[in-house]
Design an enzyme around this catalytic site. Structure first.
Site, PDB file in Angstrom:
ATOM      1  N   GLN A 272       0.841  -1.282   0.093  1.00 27.23           N
ATOM      2  CA  GLN A 272       0.022  -0.055   0.066  1.00 27.23           C
ATOM      3  C   GLN A 272       0.787   1.160   0.046  1.00 27.23           C
ATOM      4  O   GLN A 272       0.292   2.246  -0.510  1.00 27.23           O
ATOM      5  CB  GLN A 272      -0.909   0.022   1.188  1.00 27.23           C
ATOM      6  CG  GLN A 272      -2.011  -0.969   1.242  1.00 27.23           C
ATOM      7  CD  GLN A 272      -2.848  -1.011   2.494  1.00 27.23           C
ATOM      8  OE1 GLN A 272      -2.539  -1.493   3.452  1.00 27.23           O
ATOM      9  NE2 GLN A 272      -4.054  -0.410   2.325  1.00 27.23           N
TER      10      GLN A 272
ATOM     11  N   HIS B 296      -6.803 -10.041   4.872  1.00 26.00           N
ATOM     12  CA  HIS B 296      -6.897  -8.922   4.121  1.00 26.00           C
ATOM     13  C   HIS B 296      -5.605  -8.389   3.717  1.00 26.00           C
ATOM     14  O   HIS B 296      -5.233  -7.966   2.603  1.00 26.00           O
ATOM     15  CB  HIS B 296      -7.935  -7.782   4.770  1.00 26.00           C
ATOM     16  CG  HIS B 296      -7.777  -6.316   4.164  1.00 26.00           C
ATOM     17  ND1 HIS B 296      -9.174  -5.862   3.692  1.00 26.00           N
ATOM     18  CD2 HIS B 296      -7.079  -5.397   4.012  1.00 26.00           C
ATOM     19  CE1 HIS B 296      -8.943  -4.775   3.443  1.00 26.00           C
ATOM     20  NE2 HIS B 296      -7.613  -4.397   3.482  1.00 26.00           N
ATOM     21  N   GLU B 297      -4.709  -8.337   4.777  1.00 27.21           N
ATOM     22  CA  GLU B 297      -3.253  -7.768   4.423  1.00 27.21           C
ATOM     23  C   GLU B 297      -2.384  -8.494   3.700  1.00 27.21           C
ATOM     24  O   GLU B 297      -1.687  -8.370   2.642  1.00 27.21           O
ATOM     25  CB  GLU B 297      -2.307  -7.618   5.871  1.00 27.21           C
ATOM     26  CG  GLU B 297      -3.360  -6.642   6.758  1.00 27.21           C
ATOM     27  CD  GLU B 297      -3.684  -5.180   6.160  1.00 27.21           C
ATOM     28  OE1 GLU B 297      -2.905  -4.655   5.213  1.00 27.21           O
ATOM     29  OE2 GLU B 297      -4.458  -4.843   6.784  1.00 27.21           O
TER      30      GLU B 297
ATOM     31  N   HIS C 143      -3.289  -7.992   0.169  1.00 32.72           N
ATOM     32  CA  HIS C 143      -2.585  -6.972  -0.379  1.00 32.72           C
ATOM     33  C   HIS C 143      -1.061  -7.329  -0.913  1.00 32.72           C
ATOM     34  O   HIS C 143      -0.597  -6.968  -2.023  1.00 32.72           O
ATOM     35  CB  HIS C 143      -2.032  -5.829   0.486  1.00 32.72           C
ATOM     36  CG  HIS C 143      -3.368  -5.015   0.770  1.00 32.72           C
ATOM     37  ND1 HIS C 143      -3.649  -3.951  -0.229  1.00 32.72           N
ATOM     38  CD2 HIS C 143      -3.913  -4.718   1.921  1.00 32.72           C
ATOM     39  CE1 HIS C 143      -4.818  -3.396   0.129  1.00 32.72           C
ATOM     40  NE2 HIS C 143      -5.170  -3.693   1.610  1.00 32.72           N
TER      41      HIS C 143
ATOM     42  N   CYS D 105     -10.811  -0.385   3.633  1.00 30.90           N
ATOM     43  CA  CYS D 105      -9.447  -0.406   3.141  1.00 30.90           C
ATOM     44  C   CYS D 105      -8.809   1.102   2.938  1.00 30.90           C
ATOM     45  O   CYS D 105      -9.499   1.964   2.235  1.00 30.90           O
ATOM     46  CB  CYS D 105      -9.185  -1.166   1.920  1.00 30.90           C
ATOM     47  SG  CYS D 105      -7.384  -1.238   1.301  1.00 30.90           S
ATOM     48  N   LEU D 106      -7.609   1.446   3.540  1.00 30.00           N
ATOM     49  CA  LEU D 106      -7.144   2.603   3.131  1.00 30.00           C
ATOM     50  C   LEU D 106      -6.630   2.892   1.921  1.00 30.00           C
ATOM     51  O   LEU D 106      -6.618   4.217   1.536  1.00 30.00           O
ATOM     52  CB  LEU D 106      -5.734   2.926   3.992  1.00 30.00           C
ATOM     53  CG  LEU D 106      -5.697   2.477   5.563  1.00 30.00           C
ATOM     54  CD1 LEU D 106      -4.606   2.447   6.290  1.00 30.00           C
ATOM     55  CD2 LEU D 106      -6.708   3.892   6.025  1.00 30.00           C
TER      56      LEU D 106
HETATM   57  O1  GNR Z   1      -8.427  -0.095   8.670  1.00 29.11           O
HETATM   58  C1  GNR Z   1      -8.728  -1.035   8.192  1.00 29.11           C
HETATM   59  N1  GNR Z   1     -10.082  -1.687   8.553  1.00 29.11           N
HETATM   60  C2  GNR Z   1     -10.243  -2.903   8.320  1.00 29.11           C
HETATM   61  C3  GNR Z   1     -11.812  -3.295   8.430  1.00 29.11           C
HETATM   62  C4  GNR Z   1     -12.159  -4.632   8.293  1.00 29.11           C
HETATM   63  C5  GNR Z   1     -11.304  -5.464   7.770  1.00 29.11           C
HETATM   64  C6  GNR Z   1     -10.055  -5.146   7.252  1.00 29.11           C
HETATM   65  C7  GNR Z   1      -9.667  -3.972   7.464  1.00 29.11           C
HETATM   66  S1  GNR Z   1      -7.887  -3.289   7.212  1.00 29.11           S
HETATM   67  C8  GNR Z   1      -8.105  -1.676   7.049  1.00 29.11           C
HETATM   68  C9  GNR Z   1      -6.727  -1.246   6.746  1.00 29.11           C
HETATM   69  C10 GNR Z   1      -6.199  -1.418   5.439  1.00 29.11           C
HETATM   70  O2  GNR Z   1      -6.535  -1.254   4.369  1.00 29.11           O
HETATM   71  N2  GNR Z   1      -5.273  -2.386   5.541  1.00 29.11           N
HETATM   72  O3  GNR Z   1      -4.734  -2.954   4.311  1.00 29.11           O
HETATM   73 NI    NI Z   2      -6.244  -2.709   2.849  1.00 25.55          NI
END
Ligand code: GNR
Ligand code: NI
Length: 168
Positions: free
Chosen positions: A51, A134-135, A138, A92-93
Protein backbone atom coordinates in the site's frame (compact mmCIF):
# COMPACT_ATOMS: atom_id res chain seq x y z
CA UNK A 1 9.56 10.52 10.64
CA UNK A 2 7.83 10.75 7.30
CA UNK A 3 4.24 9.72 6.72
CA UNK A 4 4.20 7.57 3.60
CA UNK A 5 1.75 8.02 0.76
CA UNK A 6 -0.92 5.32 0.50
CA UNK A 7 -1.73 4.09 -3.02
CA UNK A 8 -5.41 4.05 -3.93
CA UNK A 9 -7.53 1.72 -6.09
CA UNK A 10 -7.38 1.39 -9.11
CA UNK A 11 -3.64 2.16 -9.07
CA UNK A 12 -1.96 -0.76 -10.93
CA UNK A 13 0.92 -0.72 -8.42
CA UNK A 14 -1.51 -2.26 -5.92
CA UNK A 15 -1.55 -5.34 -8.19
CA UNK A 16 2.18 -6.14 -7.88
CA UNK A 17 3.13 -9.31 -6.04
CA UNK A 18 5.46 -8.60 -3.11
CA UNK A 19 8.83 -10.38 -2.76
CA UNK A 20 10.06 -12.08 0.43
CA UNK A 21 12.11 -10.01 2.89
CA UNK A 22 15.62 -11.48 3.05
CA UNK A 23 17.59 -8.77 4.89
CA UNK A 24 16.64 -7.83 8.46
CA UNK A 25 18.61 -4.61 8.82
CA UNK A 26 18.27 -1.04 10.06
CA UNK A 27 16.59 -0.02 6.82
CA UNK A 28 13.80 -2.55 7.47
CA UNK A 29 13.34 -1.13 11.00
CA UNK A 30 13.00 2.38 9.56
CA UNK A 31 10.42 1.16 7.05
CA UNK A 32 8.43 -0.52 9.85
CA UNK A 33 8.53 2.67 11.95
CA UNK A 34 7.39 4.79 9.00
CA UNK A 35 4.60 2.34 8.15
CA UNK A 36 3.41 2.29 11.78
CA UNK A 37 3.25 6.06 11.86
CA UNK A 38 1.40 6.05 8.54
CA UNK A 39 -1.12 3.44 9.75
CA UNK A 40 -1.82 5.33 12.99
CA UNK A 41 -2.21 8.67 11.30
CA UNK A 42 -4.59 7.15 8.74
CA UNK A 43 -6.49 5.42 11.58
CA UNK A 44 -6.22 2.00 9.99
CA UNK A 45 -6.08 -1.30 11.89
CA UNK A 46 -3.62 -2.76 9.38
CA UNK A 47 -1.20 -1.80 6.64
CA UNK A 48 0.64 -3.86 4.03
CA UNK A 49 3.92 -2.65 2.47
CA UNK A 50 2.31 -2.88 -0.97
CA UNK A 51 0.00 0.00 0.00
CA UNK A 52 2.99 2.32 0.43
CA UNK A 53 4.55 1.12 -2.85
CA UNK A 54 7.13 -1.15 -1.20
CA UNK A 55 6.76 -4.60 -2.74
CA UNK A 56 8.12 -6.68 0.15
CA UNK A 57 6.23 -9.25 2.22
CA UNK A 58 5.66 -7.17 5.34
CA UNK A 59 2.45 -6.16 7.12
CA UNK A 60 1.41 -4.46 10.34
CA UNK A 61 -1.71 -4.81 12.43
CA UNK A 62 -2.98 -3.04 15.53
CA UNK A 63 -6.49 -3.98 16.60
CA UNK A 64 -6.08 -2.67 20.17
CA UNK A 65 -8.42 0.04 21.55
CA UNK A 66 -5.51 2.18 22.70
CA UNK A 67 -3.57 1.89 19.42
CA UNK A 68 -0.49 0.83 21.34
CA UNK A 69 -0.07 -2.87 20.45
CA UNK A 70 1.36 -3.14 16.94
CA UNK A 71 2.01 -6.60 15.53
CA UNK A 72 4.53 -7.02 12.72
CA UNK A 73 4.38 -9.99 10.34
CA UNK A 74 7.20 -10.54 7.85
CA UNK A 75 7.02 -13.26 5.16
CA UNK A 76 3.69 -14.47 6.57
CA UNK A 77 2.26 -17.87 5.61
CA UNK A 78 -1.29 -18.76 6.42
CA UNK A 79 -3.02 -22.06 7.20
CA UNK A 80 -6.80 -22.27 7.48
CA UNK A 81 -7.75 -24.03 10.75
CA UNK A 82 -11.53 -24.12 10.40
CA UNK A 83 -13.89 -24.38 7.45
CA UNK A 84 -16.17 -21.93 9.24
CA UNK A 85 -16.33 -18.47 7.66
CA UNK A 86 -17.01 -15.15 9.33
CA UNK A 87 -18.38 -12.02 7.74
CA UNK A 88 -17.08 -8.53 8.36
CA UNK A 89 -17.73 -5.17 6.85
CA UNK A 90 -14.30 -4.50 5.40
CA UNK A 91 -12.77 -1.19 4.59
CA UNK A 92 -9.35 -0.41 3.14
CA UNK A 93 -7.09 2.62 3.30
CA UNK A 94 -6.51 2.05 -0.43
CA UNK A 95 -10.27 2.16 -1.11
CA UNK A 96 -11.25 5.16 1.02
CA UNK A 97 -14.90 5.63 1.92
CA UNK A 98 -16.21 2.18 0.97
CA UNK A 99 -17.23 -0.66 3.30
CA UNK A 100 -18.58 -3.99 2.09
CA UNK A 101 -19.21 -7.38 3.66
CA UNK A 102 -16.62 -10.06 2.91
CA UNK A 103 -16.59 -13.72 4.11
CA UNK A 104 -13.28 -15.31 5.05
CA UNK A 105 -12.09 -18.27 7.13
CA UNK A 106 -12.75 -17.50 10.81
CA UNK A 107 -9.65 -19.11 12.27
CA UNK A 108 -6.17 -19.29 10.74
CA UNK A 109 -2.63 -20.04 11.82
CA UNK A 110 0.06 -17.61 10.75
CA UNK A 111 3.73 -18.47 10.54
CA UNK A 112 5.87 -15.38 10.10
CA UNK A 113 9.10 -13.65 11.09
CA UNK A 114 9.50 -10.66 13.40
CA UNK A 115 11.64 -7.58 12.70
CA UNK A 116 14.76 -9.50 13.80
CA UNK A 117 14.00 -12.40 11.48
CA UNK A 118 12.88 -14.73 14.31
CA UNK A 119 10.15 -17.15 13.26
CA UNK A 120 6.92 -17.30 15.26
CA UNK A 121 3.44 -18.75 14.99
CA UNK A 122 0.13 -17.29 15.97
CA UNK A 123 -3.45 -18.49 15.86
CA UNK A 124 -5.80 -15.69 14.82
CA UNK A 125 -9.58 -15.61 15.08
CA UNK A 126 -12.39 -13.27 14.04
CA UNK A 127 -11.35 -9.69 13.28
CA UNK A 128 -7.61 -10.46 13.62
CA UNK A 129 -7.95 -13.41 11.20
CA UNK A 130 -9.91 -11.22 8.77
CA UNK A 131 -7.38 -8.42 8.98
CA UNK A 132 -4.37 -10.69 8.44
CA UNK A 133 -6.03 -12.25 5.40
CA UNK A 134 -6.90 -8.78 4.05
CA UNK A 135 -3.24 -7.71 4.46
CA UNK A 136 -1.78 -10.90 2.92
CA UNK A 137 -4.10 -10.33 -0.03
CA UNK A 138 -2.44 -6.91 -0.51
CA UNK A 139 0.97 -8.64 -0.67
CA UNK A 140 -0.43 -10.83 -3.44
CA UNK A 141 -1.85 -7.85 -5.35
CA UNK A 142 -5.42 -8.50 -4.24
CA UNK A 143 -8.00 -6.08 -2.81
CA UNK A 144 -11.26 -6.65 -0.92
CA UNK A 145 -13.16 -5.17 -3.89
CA UNK A 146 -12.12 -8.29 -5.87
CA UNK A 147 -14.63 -10.27 -3.75
CA UNK A 148 -17.54 -7.99 -4.71
CA UNK A 149 -19.75 -8.07 -7.79
CA UNK A 150 -18.36 -6.51 -10.97
CA UNK A 151 -21.06 -3.86 -10.73
CA UNK A 152 -20.09 -2.82 -7.20
CA UNK A 153 -16.40 -2.81 -8.10
CA UNK A 154 -17.07 -0.62 -11.17
CA UNK A 155 -19.04 1.86 -9.08
CA UNK A 156 -16.23 2.12 -6.57
CA UNK A 157 -13.67 2.50 -9.35
CA UNK A 158 -15.57 5.33 -11.07
CA UNK A 159 -16.12 7.21 -7.82
CA UNK A 160 -12.45 7.00 -6.84
CA UNK A 161 -11.25 7.91 -10.35
CA UNK A 162 -13.42 11.03 -10.15
CA UNK A 163 -11.98 11.91 -6.74
CA UNK A 164 -8.45 11.42 -8.07
CA UNK A 165 -9.09 13.74 -11.03
CA UNK A 166 -10.43 16.43 -8.71
CA UNK A 167 -7.42 16.32 -6.45
CA UNK A 168 -4.89 16.05 -9.32
O1 GNR B 1 -8.37 -0.07 8.66
C1 GNR B 1 -8.79 -1.11 8.14
N1 GNR B 1 -9.92 -1.68 8.60
C2 GNR B 1 -10.36 -2.93 8.24
C3 GNR B 1 -11.67 -3.29 8.58
C4 GNR B 1 -12.15 -4.54 8.26
C5 GNR B 1 -11.34 -5.44 7.58
C6 GNR B 1 -10.05 -5.09 7.22
C7 GNR B 1 -9.56 -3.85 7.54
S1 GNR B 1 -7.94 -3.43 7.11
C8 GNR B 1 -8.07 -1.68 6.99
C9 GNR B 1 -6.70 -1.06 6.77
C10 GNR B 1 -6.15 -1.52 5.45
O2 GNR B 1 -6.51 -1.11 4.38
N2 GNR B 1 -5.28 -2.47 5.46
O3 GNR B 1 -4.78 -2.98 4.32
NI1 NI C 1 -6.36 -2.71 2.87
Amino acid sequence: MPILQILEFPDPKLRKKAEPVTVFDEKLKVLIADMLETMYQAEGIGLAATQVDVHKRLLLIDISENRDSPQVFINPEIEVLESELSEYDEGCLSVPGFYETVSRPRMVKITAQDSKGEKFEKVAEDILATCIQHEIDHLDGKLFVDYLSILKRQRIRSKLEKDHKKSA
